[in-house]
Structures are given as C-alpha cells and as structure tokens.
Design an enzyme around this catalytic site. Structure first.
Site, PDB file in Angstrom:
ATOM      1  CG  ASP A 219      -0.288  -0.546   2.482  1.00 14.29           C
ATOM      2  OD1 ASP A 219       0.877  -0.212   2.742  1.00 14.29           O
ATOM      3  OD2 ASP A 219      -0.952  -1.314   3.201  1.00 14.29           O
TER       4      ASP A 219
ATOM      5  CG  ASN B 128      -9.269  -2.010  11.855  1.00 11.19           C
ATOM      6  OD1 ASN B 128      -8.268  -2.568  11.401  1.00 11.19           O
ATOM      7  ND2 ASN B 128      -9.838  -0.969  11.256  1.00 11.19           N
TER       8      ASN B 128
ATOM      9  CG  HIS C  67      -5.995  -2.687   8.756  1.00 10.21           C
ATOM     10  ND1 HIS C  67      -6.191  -1.498   9.441  1.00 10.21           N
ATOM     11  CD2 HIS C  67      -4.658  -2.819   8.642  1.00 10.21           C
ATOM     12  CE1 HIS C  67      -5.025  -0.957   9.730  1.00 10.21           C
ATOM     13  NE2 HIS C  67      -4.078  -1.746   9.256  1.00 10.21           N
TER      14      HIS C  67
END
Length: 242
Positions: free
Chosen positions: A67, A136, A138
């Site tokens: 990313d 969370n 991800h």
C-alpha cells in the site's frame, strides 16, 4: 496454519528474516510482497545485516508493496516509499526497476490500481507475502466492511487506523485519509503468507483473526482459508491464544 511464538523480539525478527531470505535462496527470481509499519522494521534490519554479510543477493528479486498513502508527497518522510528506502531498499542490491509501490499521487487512481494489479499478474504469482495486522483486523489497508474488494483499490481509512498511524505524524490531522491498497483477493493468491504480529495490544485481534469466525468484519480472518500461512508472534501477542 503454522503458529510460532517467540520470547524475544530479536528471535522473532531473525526467524522472519530467515523465512524471507530462505525463499530467495530457493527461488532467486522470487516475487516478494512487502509490508510497512512498525512491525517489519526489525525484520528489514536483520535482512540488511544478512545482505551485508554476503548471505543473499536481491539482483533478480521483484517486490510489490501492499500500500501507499494517497496525496502524500513521495519524498515525505512518512510515505511508504520513504519508509522502504530508508529501512531496506537503500541498503541492498535490489534494482529500483524491480521494486513496486503504488503511486498515491497518480492523476487517475483507478487506472493506477489497474496497472498495479496488471504488474503483479505479469510478474507471476507472489511467492511470499509479508503481512502485519491492524488493531481492527485489517491487512494491507483492507478495512472491516460488509464486502471486500479483491483487487488493488483506493480505500477510506478507518478512524481506528488513523489513530494508530497518528504516532508517525505531528498530529492525527496530518494522517492521510485515504490509501491505495492491494486487495484481499490478491493477497490470498500468494503461494505463502508470513503474518508477523507483536504486542499485547494485538492479543485480542490475533485470537479473533486466527480462531474466530471468518468474516469481512475482520479481514485478517480470511487468512484462515490460505493453505500455506505462517504466523510469527511474540509472547505478548500470543497471550490470549489457547
């Protein structure tokens, strides 16, 4: 799934580095998926040390990062291009043309995502994908959602992710609100996945990811479906596993 727990950060980093280096020694033209954040820093340091000792060459390796932030200048100290350069690329013999990071400043983000997926496909299947884990659940920047996008895409970062990444910026207001991320479908296509998780603050989510219900509300739980998943944990992260 192969879960291994370590009682020291140094041992964990060495084990992760050895898995990556072993992959390249076995497959000199390996395609390696790379991650950023706090977790891989010690792993990359160990890889650089081994390279400097003459144990490995990256001349024929191709890498794809998971990313990059959207609209953060490429030379910003917190861009993932800067991160990779300072922690790994500047210290090894990997040709610049063979290391790939999404262009978060592309004029046409959708086209950049399409081209990134195309480049991955043209390079062949990813031999080894390195992953960290968000609080969370991800992986990459694939946030919890009712449905997940399989290919590279632009994502709005969750508030929890913004808060977690604020430590790298002057304030949370400076954290980019979007990123380009490799999709879960692409991640799961890798021949081997290496998930590395550290810290007691990840104990709850690693338990949910590895032993909970497989759901897009916890993207990392989809890793349970992968046939060749290696999980390296420190003792704090593994604290709530049975």
């Amino acid at each position: 799934m192969n879960i291994i727990t370590f009682d020291s950060d140094d041992k964990l980093n060495e084990a992760a580095a050895n898995i990556i280096i072993g992959q390249i020694q076995t497959t000199p033209r390996a395609v390696i998926g790379l991650a950023t954040g706090g977790t891989p820093v010690g792993i990359y340091k160990q890889i650089v040390n081994d390279y400097q000792r003459g144990m490995i060459s990256f001349r024929d390796v191709t890498t794809f990062n998971l990313d990059e932030y959207v609209n953060l200048p490429i030379n910003h100290p917190e861009s993932y291009r800067s991160y990779m350069n300072s922690n790994l690329f500047d210290h090894i013999d990997l040709p610049a043309s063979q290391c790939h990071i999404p262009d978060g400043n592309a004029a046409d983000p959708a086209e950049e995502c399409r081209k990134y997926d195309e480049a991955i496909e043209l390079s062949g299947q990813v031999d080894l994908q390195l992953l960290g884990l968000g609080h969370n659940g991800h992986i990459g920047f694939n946030e919890p959602a009712h449905a997940l996008i399989k290919g590279t895409h632009v994502v709005d970062l969750a508030q929890e992710t913004l808060e977690a990444n604020a430590r790298f910026f002057d304030s949370i207001d400076d954290v980019p609100k979007q990123a380009i991320t490799m999709g879960v479908g692409t991640i799961l296509k890798a021949k081997k996945i290496l998930l590395v998780v550290k810290g007691a603050d990840k104990a709850d989510i690693i338990k949910r990811a590895l032993h909970g219900t497989i759901t897009t509300d916890c993207p990392a739980s989809l890793l349970q479906t992968h046939p060749n998943l290696i999980v390296l944990l420190d003792s704090a992260a593994a604290g709530k596993l049975a």
